[in-house]
Design an enzyme around this catalytic site. Structure first.
Site, short mmCIF file in Angstrom:
data_model
loop_
_atom_site.label_atom_id
_atom_site.label_comp_id
_atom_site.label_asym_id
_atom_site.label_seq_id
_atom_site.Cartn_x
_atom_site.Cartn_y
_atom_site.Cartn_z
N LYS A 34 1.46 -1.73 0.17
CA LYS A 34 -0.12 0.11 0.01
C LYS A 34 0.91 1.29 -0.03
O LYS A 34 0.33 1.91 -0.74
CB LYS A 34 -0.61 0.00 1.31
CG LYS A 34 -1.82 1.32 1.51
CD LYS A 34 -2.81 0.85 2.98
CE LYS A 34 -1.75 1.01 3.82
NZ LYS A 34 -2.51 0.94 5.09
N HIS B 257 21.79 -1.98 4.84
CA HIS B 257 22.89 -1.35 4.23
C HIS B 257 23.62 -0.56 4.58
O HIS B 257 24.59 -0.23 3.79
CB HIS B 257 21.36 0.14 4.96
CG HIS B 257 20.09 -0.25 4.75
ND1 HIS B 257 19.75 -0.65 4.54
CD2 HIS B 257 19.14 0.14 5.99
CE1 HIS B 257 18.60 -1.32 3.94
NE2 HIS B 257 17.96 -0.98 5.07
N HIS C 81 17.07 -1.09 -0.18
CA HIS C 81 16.56 -0.11 -0.63
C HIS C 81 17.81 1.13 -0.69
O HIS C 81 17.69 1.91 -1.81
CB HIS C 81 15.57 0.43 -0.43
CG HIS C 81 15.56 0.64 0.43
ND1 HIS C 81 15.16 0.29 1.89
CD2 HIS C 81 15.69 1.89 1.23
CE1 HIS C 81 15.12 0.94 2.78
NE2 HIS C 81 15.23 2.09 2.79
#
Lengths: 531, 514
Positions: B44, B262, B200
């Site tokens: 979403k 990360h 990401h």
């Protein structure tokens, strides 16, 4: 302690931008900085003597500079100014001339200060070759408050023809017996190795080297002075500042105007003597020199001389000479070529543009071309130092990477920027050109950069010779250019014509390309903006 | 992205050229993007919005359809309503948005149920060009169902004529063993070229820029090593705590959440040798090689912290980690960690790589900082500070070199300044795409460079697993630090001890408009 960093200047410049320091505080700092704990002669008066006080240089540069320094409280408390020239003048005449020439204009709030300044001025007329005129000058100097003990600074704002007499007479009649004496000399320092050596020999028969301050005003420029800090204060530049990483060095001086009716003086010297042999070569030294043992002026100048000693005389095959011609489509002055200047001798072969390639044959720089470029009536006003680095070995990107360049822009708009490759922003993964930037007027908003003459005259007061040319530097500089200059004059080499407002002769670009500079023309400066 | 507007096909053509140099990319092929877990938060808030932005900007192939799959009984309209707050739709885009959702369908089914996937497969085939279409499966799912879903995709939903790619989100296990089990499972079903593990951070502009900066600039070559670099600091700081969502976090902790993935990825990009080419596997080969040279972190090189409320703070700042009602009472989970790693190879031997990350700190910041050594043989009376090259990943992307310059004016002393490249000053009209946009585009283009390969993952876990096990076994009490602070001072002491020098003299000056 760094001897050449006068703390009082630091404090006073702080004052210029922000807070106020009173003068005695400023000078307290100065005394500590200069003389440490020694009780010193600093309480003495100083006398600044301008020889040639009626001339152009004095009126346009020296008096205004002294006024700025005085206004900003940068000079010692007890400083007097004495003009000397042939003309019969009064201080009031000087003030009138000053007020009409000084730029920026003196503001109303400074007018009282200006009156104080001129109240410390006096003027004597006399003949340059006349011993008794100088005896008279000496009597006057001694008669000033504290004059018998005062330190004396002699500024020779004079044509070279009278240098010989004036310096002899200063030495013979005007030396302070109890204070120190310093003599400031302006170019031309001769016109070739021999004449320069004659002048040096003459000066050194009268004064010691530490009394002689030869001005090359480029050494007073912010970014030229910054070269040493940039090079030796940054670890990142150490490993790349050499022949392994640098493809070539380009030193540029460009003016967008011609001689404009003052070509008479210029024609006698030409662009090589006017710019290349002094300003550009000085910048070359600062770029190329090894790290000095300290920032002591003589340690620094030792290294500069050492660089020059490794430079062979320039040969004509590594030089392109040009002379500008009018641009029929230009406007005003641009229509006129050098030979159209009525003060220029008919058919003159004097170059108004020169490009020369020098090599510093030492372990650090062997094979790296140092390209010196200077000219009048070109497309822009610019003085800069540019190091172009070699290609990336073993490139892995599909598109070739442009060479890195480190640019130190001396004028206008002082800046340092590093042309480099970055990932093209966005969804791409290819390299594109950009820059790491330090533009002074963006980064340092409220800092007023002093004029070169302000710095240099302050240096003379402080006894700091770092930014002045030592006699051996001068000798080496002439050694490098004299054979070329003689050859040009003997053979009356015809300079290549170039159009007023152009980049100069194409041949110069070709020369630069031939020795290894790569100009891609793909880079465009983007002015950073604030959002 | 200069100022010239490019048409959709031009943009995509450029991208294709860049990403897919040799292989023919079939623009005309149909693509189906399947979101597994379409009803969840990630879908979403992140996946649907990203797909919409890519679609809106014309960056996806013309014939692309989107299929949601989850357990809930939902409609496309319901998904649209749920996503709306995250789509950032402007008035002029309403029509385009309708087109986007007209390409969307939704199927509900059970993750463990083969027939649900058979039904999904039938649906995929029914889409225009569906039999030939390439399929992208995005697993926006909790790890508990990974096993079933991937197995069912493999047995029921693979395109037989087009290619199949599976996008996987962290957590990739919780230690070396569990991660290896997952990898083994995945590799029994898919080839490595079919698996796209998302970190990401690898989609961020400045992280991607690291390679160009390092290998596109001659000047960095000679100084990017142990001779010139004193230490490397990789930082991730968040200014907020768990804010009532500490339940999930507590199970993992900051090391698994940020450091092991990360920060370690950034370390690889900073430390790796120049790859043979920019091909994905050449690059990942080099990244793995760096990791192989790193010994497991030891407790003595680590500082752990947990934030406590700041009684003088406002709102959330008053609450400590343990005040979060979803956090188990007395949890010793770290919300801050600082660790020192060493890359034992010829380039980096002895250079500390300091990884620092934490929640509820004084600022939001992610950056890479190389601190260079002191100038040998200083001639300026010890007034020079160390040079630093800083790549700021977020916020406000920038590259700058902290350096010494002559103090402007009548002085001759050095002072600190910087050579600056701030993106929002330099690139006015460039919109930097979101990390997910880039990464999803990469999957379309088949570029795996910015995804984590299984051997990278294994090495990353190898480095941190002993530490994680020790922490879980011994439950050392993390050092409390105040919400909104710099973290425990012990972390600064550790950084200082290994050689990072913080002077505190430098101040960033925003270059101002003339």
């Amino acid at each position: 302690m760094i001897p050449q960093m006068c703390l009082f200047m630091y404090q006073a410049a702080q004052r210029m931008s922000t807070e106020a320091l009173n003068r005695s505080e400023v000078f307290g700092q100065l005394r500590r900085e200069l003389y440490g704990d020694q009780p010193s002669s600093q309480y003495k008066a100083h006398i600044f003597i301008i020889l040639g006080a009626s001339g152009d240089l004095a009126k346009k540069k020296i008096y205004p500079t002294l006024w700025w320094l005085f206004r900003d409280g940068l000079l010692p408390d007890e400083t007097y100014f004495v003009g000397f020239a042939r003309s019969i003048l009064t201080v009031q005449d000087l003030k009138t001339a000053f007020c009409s020439l000084c730029f920026p204009k003196v503001t109303d709030e400074d007018s009282e200060c200006l009156s104080t300044f001129f109240s410390k001025n006096s003027y004597l007329s006399g003949r340059y070759d006349d011993g008794s005129s100088f005896a008279q000058l000496n009597t006057h100097l001694s008669s000033l408050p504290g004059g018998a003990d005062a330190n004396r600074l002699f500024y020779l704002a004079l044509p070279p023809t009278v240098y010989h007499d004036v310096t002899t007479n200063i030495r013979g009649h005007c030396m302070s017996q109890r204070g120190w004496n310093r003599v400031i000399v302006e170019k031309p320092f001769g016109r070739d190795l021999q004449t320069s050596q004659e002048l040096s020999a003459h000066l050194s028969s009268l004064f010691t080297e530490d009394q002689i301050y030869r001005i090359d005003h480029y050494l007073g420029k912010e970014m030229v002075q910054n070269l040493m800090v940039l090079r030796f204060g940054n670890r990142i530049f150490g490993p790349i500042w050499n022949r392994t990483s640098v493809a070539c060095v380009v030193l540029t001086f460009k003016e967008p105007f011609g001689t404009q009716g003052r070509g008479g003086y210029f024609d006698d010297f030409g662009i090589i003597r006017d710019v290349m042999q002094n300003h550009l070569l000085q910048m070359l030294c600062l770029v190329a020199m090894e790290k000095p043992a300290s920032t002591d002026p003589d340690d620094v100048r030792d290294e500069k001389v050492k660089v020059l000693k490794c430079v062979a005389p320039v040969t004509a095959s590594d030089v392109v000479l040009g002379q500008y011609v009018g641009d029929p489509e230009g406007e005003g002055q641009a229509k006129l070529g050098y030979l159209d200047d009525p003060t220029v001798p008919e058919g003159s072969c004097t170059p108004t543009f020169a490009t020369a390639v020098l090599y510093v044959r030492n372990e650090r720089w062997d094979g790296v071309p140092f390209v010196l470029r200077c000219g009048k009536a070109l497309n822009e006003r610019k003085a800069e130092v540019r190091l172009q680095f070699t290609d990336v070995p073993g490139n892995i990107f599909v598109e070739r990477c442009q060479r890195n360049e480190l640019v130190v822009r001396v004028q206008p708009n002082e800046a340092i920027y590093l042309k480099m490759m970055t990932k093209r922003p966005g969804v791409y993964f290819s390299p594109e050109e950009t820059e790491l930037d330090l533009t002074y007027r963006s980064r340092y908003k409220n800092v007023k950069l002093p004029d070169a003459y302000e710095r240099l005259i302050l240096d003379v007061f402080c006894g700091n010779q770092m930014h002045f040319v030592r006699s051996d530097e001068l000798r080496e500089a002439w050694r490098i250019f004299t054979p070329l200059l003689h050859q040009i004059e003997e053979q009356k080499t015809h300079p290549i014509p170039y159009t007023y407002g152009s980049r100069g002769p194409n041949e110069a670009d070709e020369l630069v390309k031939r020795v290894g500079f790569r100009y891609e023309g793909t880079y465009k400066w983007v002015k950073p903006h604030t959002t | 992205m200069s100022n010239l507007p490019l048409s959709r096909s031009e943009v995509f053509g450029e991208l294709r050229k860049e990403l897919h140099e040799d292989e023919e990319f079939h623009q005309s092929d149909a693509h189906v993007f399947i979101i597994m877990g379409a009803s969840g938060d990630l879908a979403k808030k992140k996946i649907y919005p990203t797909l919409w932005w890519l679609f809106r900007d014309g960056l996806l192939p013309e014939q692309t359809h989107f299929v949601g799959f989850a357990r809930s009984d939902l409609t496309v309209d319901a998904i649209r309503t749920a996503c709306m707050p995250y789509l950032k739709v402007t008035d002029t885009e309403a029509e385009r948005l309708s087109v986007f959702f007209s390409r969307n369908t939704y199927i509900s089914g059970k993750y463990a149920d083969e027939t649900s996937f058979a039904k999904l497969h039938t649906h995929l085939l029914s889409l225009p060009g569906g039999a030939d279409a390439n399929r992208l499966f995005y697993l926006a799912l909790p790890p508990t169902v990974y096993h079933d879903v991937t197995k069912n995709i493999k047995t029921q939903c693979m395109s037989t004529k087009g290619w199949n790619r599976v996008i996987v989100e962290k957590p990739f296990g919780r230690d070396l063993q569990s991660s290896e089990e997952l990898s083994t499972h995945l590799s029994s079903l898919f080839t490595e070229e079919q698996i796209y593990r998302i970190d990401h951070y690898l989609g961020k502009e400045m992280v991607q820029n690291l390679m160009v900066l390092r290998f596109g600039n001659r000047i960095f070559g000679p100084i990017w090593n142990r001779d010139s670099v004193a230490c490397v600091v990789l930082t991730f700081k968040e200014p907020f705590g768990t804010q009532g969502r500490g339940g999930y976090f507590d199970d993992f902790g900051i090391i698994r959440d940020v450091m092991q993935n990360h920060l370690l990825q950034m370390l690889s990009l900073v430390a790796m040798e120049k790859p043979a080419s920019t091909s994905s596997d050449d690059v990942r080969d080099e990244k793995v090689k760096v990791l192989k040279c790193i010994a497991p972190v030891t407790m003595s090189d680590v500082v752990l912290g947990q934030y406590v409320g700041d009684p003088e703070g406002e709102g959330d700042a008053k609450l400590g980690y343990l005040d979060d009602t979803t956090v188990p009472k007395g949890s010793t989970q770290a919300t801050f960690a600082s660790a020192v790693l060493y890359v034992h190879n010829e380039r980096w031997d002895g250079v500390p790589f300091i990884l620092r990350c934490g929640k509820a700190l004084n600022e939001r910041k992610a950056e890479v900082r190389l601190q260079f050594t002191d100038v040998p043989g200083d001639i300026f009376g010890n007034q020079c500070r160390r040079n630093e090259l800083v790549v700021r990943v977020q916020p406000n992307e920038a590259v700058y070199a902290k350096m010494m310059s002559k103090k402007p004016g009548v002085y001759f002393s050095p002072e600190e300044t910087e050579l600056d490249l701030t993106y929002k000053s330099r690139y006015k009209d460039v919109k930097l795409p979101d990390a997910y946009e880039r990464l999803i585009l990469d999957v379309f283009c088949g570029s795996q460079m910015h995804f984590v390969r299984s051997d990278e993952l294994r090495e990353a876990w190898r480095i941190f697993t002993p530490l994680l096990h020790q922490i879980e076994k011994e439950k050392p009490k993390p050092i409390p630090y105040k919400y909104g602070s710099r973290g425990p001072t012990e972390a600064d002491d550790l950084a200082k001890r290994v050689g990072f020098r913080y002077e505190g003299t430098y101040r960033w000056v925003n270059p101002h408009r003339l």
